[in-house]
Design a protein around this motif. Sequence first.
Motif, PDB file in Angstrom:
ATOM      1  N   THR A  89       0.828  -1.200   0.000  1.00 32.89           N
ATOM      2  CA  THR A  89       0.000   0.000   0.000  1.00 32.89           C
ATOM      3  C   THR A  89       0.864   1.250   0.000  1.00 32.89           C
ATOM      4  O   THR A  89       1.979   1.258   0.505  1.00 32.89           O
ATOM      5  CB  THR A  89      -0.943   0.030   1.218  1.00 32.89           C
ATOM      6  N   ILE A  90       0.314   2.311  -0.557  1.00 32.14           N
ATOM      7  CA  ILE A  90       0.995   3.597  -0.556  1.00 32.14           C
ATOM      8  C   ILE A  90       0.095   4.627   0.126  1.00 32.14           C
ATOM      9  O   ILE A  90       0.430   5.161   1.161  1.00 32.14           O
ATOM     10  CB  ILE A  90       1.383   4.027  -1.984  1.00 32.14           C
ATOM     11  N   LYS A  91      -1.056   4.869  -0.439  1.00 35.12           N
ATOM     12  CA  LYS A  91      -2.002   5.811   0.161  1.00 35.12           C
ATOM     13  C   LYS A  91      -3.395   5.204   0.047  1.00 35.12           C
ATOM     14  O   LYS A  91      -3.803   4.763  -1.022  1.00 35.12           O
ATOM     15  CB  LYS A  91      -1.950   7.155  -0.549  1.00 35.12           C
ATOM     16  N   LEU A  92      -4.085   5.185   1.175  1.00 34.38           N
ATOM     17  CA  LEU A  92      -5.421   4.599   1.223  1.00 34.38           C
ATOM     18  C   LEU A  92      -6.418   5.629   1.737  1.00 34.38           C
ATOM     19  O   LEU A  92      -6.038   6.696   2.224  1.00 34.38           O
ATOM     20  CB  LEU A  92      -5.407   3.362   2.136  1.00 34.38           C
ATOM     21  N   ASN A  93      -7.696   5.263   1.701  1.00 29.16           N
ATOM     22  CA  ASN A  93      -8.710   6.196   2.174  1.00 29.16           C
ATOM     23  C   ASN A  93      -8.761   6.308   3.691  1.00 29.16           C
ATOM     24  O   ASN A  93      -9.420   7.185   4.226  1.00 29.16           O
ATOM     25  CB  ASN A  93     -10.087   5.794   1.638  1.00 29.16           C
ATOM     26  N   LYS A  94      -8.073   5.451   4.404  1.00 28.66           N
ATOM     27  CA  LYS A  94      -7.995   5.498   5.864  1.00 28.66           C
ATOM     28  C   LYS A  94      -6.531   5.611   6.274  1.00 28.66           C
ATOM     29  O   LYS A  94      -5.722   4.758   5.925  1.00 28.66           O
ATOM     30  CB  LYS A  94      -8.604   4.244   6.495  1.00 28.66           C
ATOM     31  N   ASN A  95      -6.211   6.653   7.005  1.00 28.50           N
ATOM     32  CA  ASN A  95      -4.840   6.818   7.495  1.00 28.50           C
ATOM     33  C   ASN A  95      -4.499   5.717   8.494  1.00 28.50           C
ATOM     34  O   ASN A  95      -5.362   5.224   9.206  1.00 28.50           O
ATOM     35  CB  ASN A  95      -4.672   8.177   8.157  1.00 28.50           C
ATOM     36  N   GLY A  96      -3.231   5.357   8.548  1.00 30.23           N
ATOM     37  CA  GLY A  96      -2.760   4.416   9.553  1.00 30.23           C
ATOM     38  C   GLY A  96      -2.921   2.954   9.209  1.00 30.23           C
ATOM     39  O   GLY A  96      -2.581   2.098  10.022  1.00 30.23           O
ATOM     40  N   LEU A  97      -3.449   2.654   8.008  1.00 27.05           N
ATOM     41  CA  LEU A  97      -3.580   1.240   7.641  1.00 27.05           C
ATOM     42  C   LEU A  97      -2.222   0.654   7.283  1.00 27.05           C
ATOM     43  O   LEU A  97      -1.264   1.353   6.996  1.00 27.05           O
ATOM     44  CB  LEU A  97      -4.566   1.063   6.488  1.00 27.05           C
ATOM     45  N   HIS A  98      -2.162  -0.630   7.295  1.00 22.70           N
ATOM     46  CA  HIS A  98      -0.945  -1.421   7.136  1.00 22.70           C
ATOM     47  C   HIS A  98      -0.209  -1.158   5.822  1.00 22.70           C
ATOM     48  O   HIS A  98      -0.800  -0.706   4.850  1.00 22.70           O
ATOM     49  CB  HIS A  98      -1.307  -2.894   7.224  1.00 22.70           C
ATOM     50  N   ASP A  99       1.076  -1.519   5.800  1.00 27.22           N
ATOM     51  CA  ASP A  99       1.918  -1.356   4.620  1.00 27.22           C
ATOM     52  C   ASP A  99       1.742  -2.477   3.604  1.00 27.22           C
ATOM     53  O   ASP A  99       1.902  -2.266   2.409  1.00 27.22           O
ATOM     54  CB  ASP A  99       3.398  -1.334   5.034  1.00 27.22           C
ATOM     55  N   VAL A 100       1.442  -3.675   4.084  1.00 30.79           N
ATOM     56  CA  VAL A 100       1.384  -4.854   3.220  1.00 30.79           C
ATOM     57  C   VAL A 100       0.094  -5.619   3.490  1.00 30.79           C
ATOM     58  O   VAL A 100      -0.241  -5.905   4.633  1.00 30.79           O
ATOM     59  CB  VAL A 100       2.601  -5.785   3.476  1.00 30.79           C
ATOM     60  N   ALA A 134      11.008   0.161  10.505  1.00 26.13           N
ATOM     61  CA  ALA A 134      12.460  -0.013  10.499  1.00 26.13           C
ATOM     62  C   ALA A 134      12.872  -0.609  11.842  1.00 26.13           C
ATOM     63  O   ALA A 134      12.180  -0.432  12.859  1.00 26.13           O
ATOM     64  CB  ALA A 134      13.148   1.325  10.278  1.00 26.13           C
ATOM     65  N   THR A 135      13.986  -1.301  11.855  1.00 21.84           N
ATOM     66  CA  THR A 135      14.471  -1.930  13.080  1.00 21.84           C
ATOM     67  C   THR A 135      14.546  -0.917  14.217  1.00 21.84           C
ATOM     68  O   THR A 135      15.098   0.171  14.052  1.00 21.84           O
ATOM     69  CB  THR A 135      15.856  -2.553  12.832  1.00 21.84           C
ATOM     70  N   GLY A 136      13.917  -1.289  15.344  1.00 27.07           N
ATOM     71  CA  GLY A 136      13.929  -0.434  16.527  1.00 27.07           C
ATOM     72  C   GLY A 136      12.833   0.612  16.569  1.00 27.07           C
ATOM     73  O   GLY A 136      12.669   1.295  17.579  1.00 27.07           O
ATOM     74  N   LYS A 137      12.062   0.753  15.496  1.00 29.69           N
ATOM     75  CA  LYS A 137      10.958   1.728  15.465  1.00 29.69           C
ATOM     76  C   LYS A 137       9.661   1.042  15.867  1.00 29.69           C
ATOM     77  O   LYS A 137       9.530  -0.170  15.753  1.00 29.69           O
ATOM     78  CB  LYS A 137      10.809   2.338  14.069  1.00 29.69           C
ATOM     79  N   THR A 138       8.695   1.827  16.329  1.00 29.85           N
ATOM     80  CA  THR A 138       7.388   1.289  16.716  1.00 29.85           C
ATOM     81  C   THR A 138       6.282   2.045  15.986  1.00 29.85           C
ATOM     82  O   THR A 138       6.478   3.185  15.563  1.00 29.85           O
ATOM     83  CB  THR A 138       7.160   1.407  18.237  1.00 29.85           C
ATOM     84  N   PRO A 139       5.112   1.426  15.851  1.00 29.87           N
ATOM     85  CA  PRO A 139       4.002   2.081  15.165  1.00 29.87           C
ATOM     86  C   PRO A 139       3.477   3.289  15.953  1.00 29.87           C
ATOM     87  O   PRO A 139       3.583   3.345  17.174  1.00 29.87           O
ATOM     88  CB  PRO A 139       2.925   0.994  15.107  1.00 29.87           C
ATOM     89  N   ARG A 140       2.893   4.204  15.210  1.00 28.22           N
ATOM     90  CA  ARG A 140       2.206   5.339  15.822  1.00 28.22           C
ATOM     91  C   ARG A 140       0.915   4.838  16.474  1.00 28.22           C
ATOM     92  O   ARG A 140       0.435   3.736  16.184  1.00 28.22           O
ATOM     93  CB  ARG A 140       1.861   6.389  14.767  1.00 28.22           C
ATOM     94  N   GLU A 141       0.342   5.659  17.328  1.00 20.76           N
ATOM     95  CA  GLU A 141      -0.889   5.303  18.031  1.00 20.76           C
ATOM     96  C   GLU A 141      -2.003   4.934  17.057  1.00 20.76           C
ATOM     97  O   GLU A 141      -2.725   3.959  17.263  1.00 20.76           O
ATOM     98  CB  GLU A 141      -1.322   6.459  18.926  1.00 20.76           C
ATOM     99  N   LEU A 142      -2.169   5.706  15.986  1.00 18.50           N
ATOM    100  CA  LEU A 142      -3.210   5.413  15.001  1.00 18.50           C
ATOM    101  C   LEU A 142      -2.965   4.062  14.339  1.00 18.50           C
ATOM    102  O   LEU A 142      -3.899   3.302  14.107  1.00 18.50           O
ATOM    103  CB  LEU A 142      -3.299   6.511  13.948  1.00 18.50           C
ATOM    104  N   GLN A 143      -1.719   3.737  14.048  1.00 18.54           N
ATOM    105  CA  GLN A 143      -1.408   2.448  13.427  1.00 18.54           C
ATOM    106  C   GLN A 143      -1.727   1.290  14.363  1.00 18.54           C
ATOM    107  O   GLN A 143      -2.268   0.268  13.934  1.00 18.54           O
ATOM    108  CB  GLN A 143       0.059   2.414  13.003  1.00 18.54           C
TER     109      GLN A 143
END
Length: 86
Positions: A24-35, A50-59
């Motif tokens: 995915t690149i851009k969807l109608n709902k923010n925060g949806l998954h990458d794959v 990326a290694t060591g990073k965490t999702p945002r609250e919305l994700q």
Amino acid sequence: MTEAKLQTKIIKDLESKGYYVIKTIKLNKNGLHDVFAFKDGLATFIEVKATGKTPRELQLYRIEEVKKFGIKSFWVDSFEDYLLNI
């Protein structure tokens, strides 16, 4: 590992296992998954960081939201995490 490199490695692995995969690149709902991966009538949504990073609250919210629809949904920051969850 960068997010882009990890996504590429995951997508190649999923396709080698017979999944139909959408990056995915851009969807109608923010925060949806990458794959999005589909196989045998089942869907798996993966948020890749990326290694060591965490999702945002919305994700994190979206991960739990789609689980309510019976979709396997998780986030990873390493290929090893992906292998444990898939």
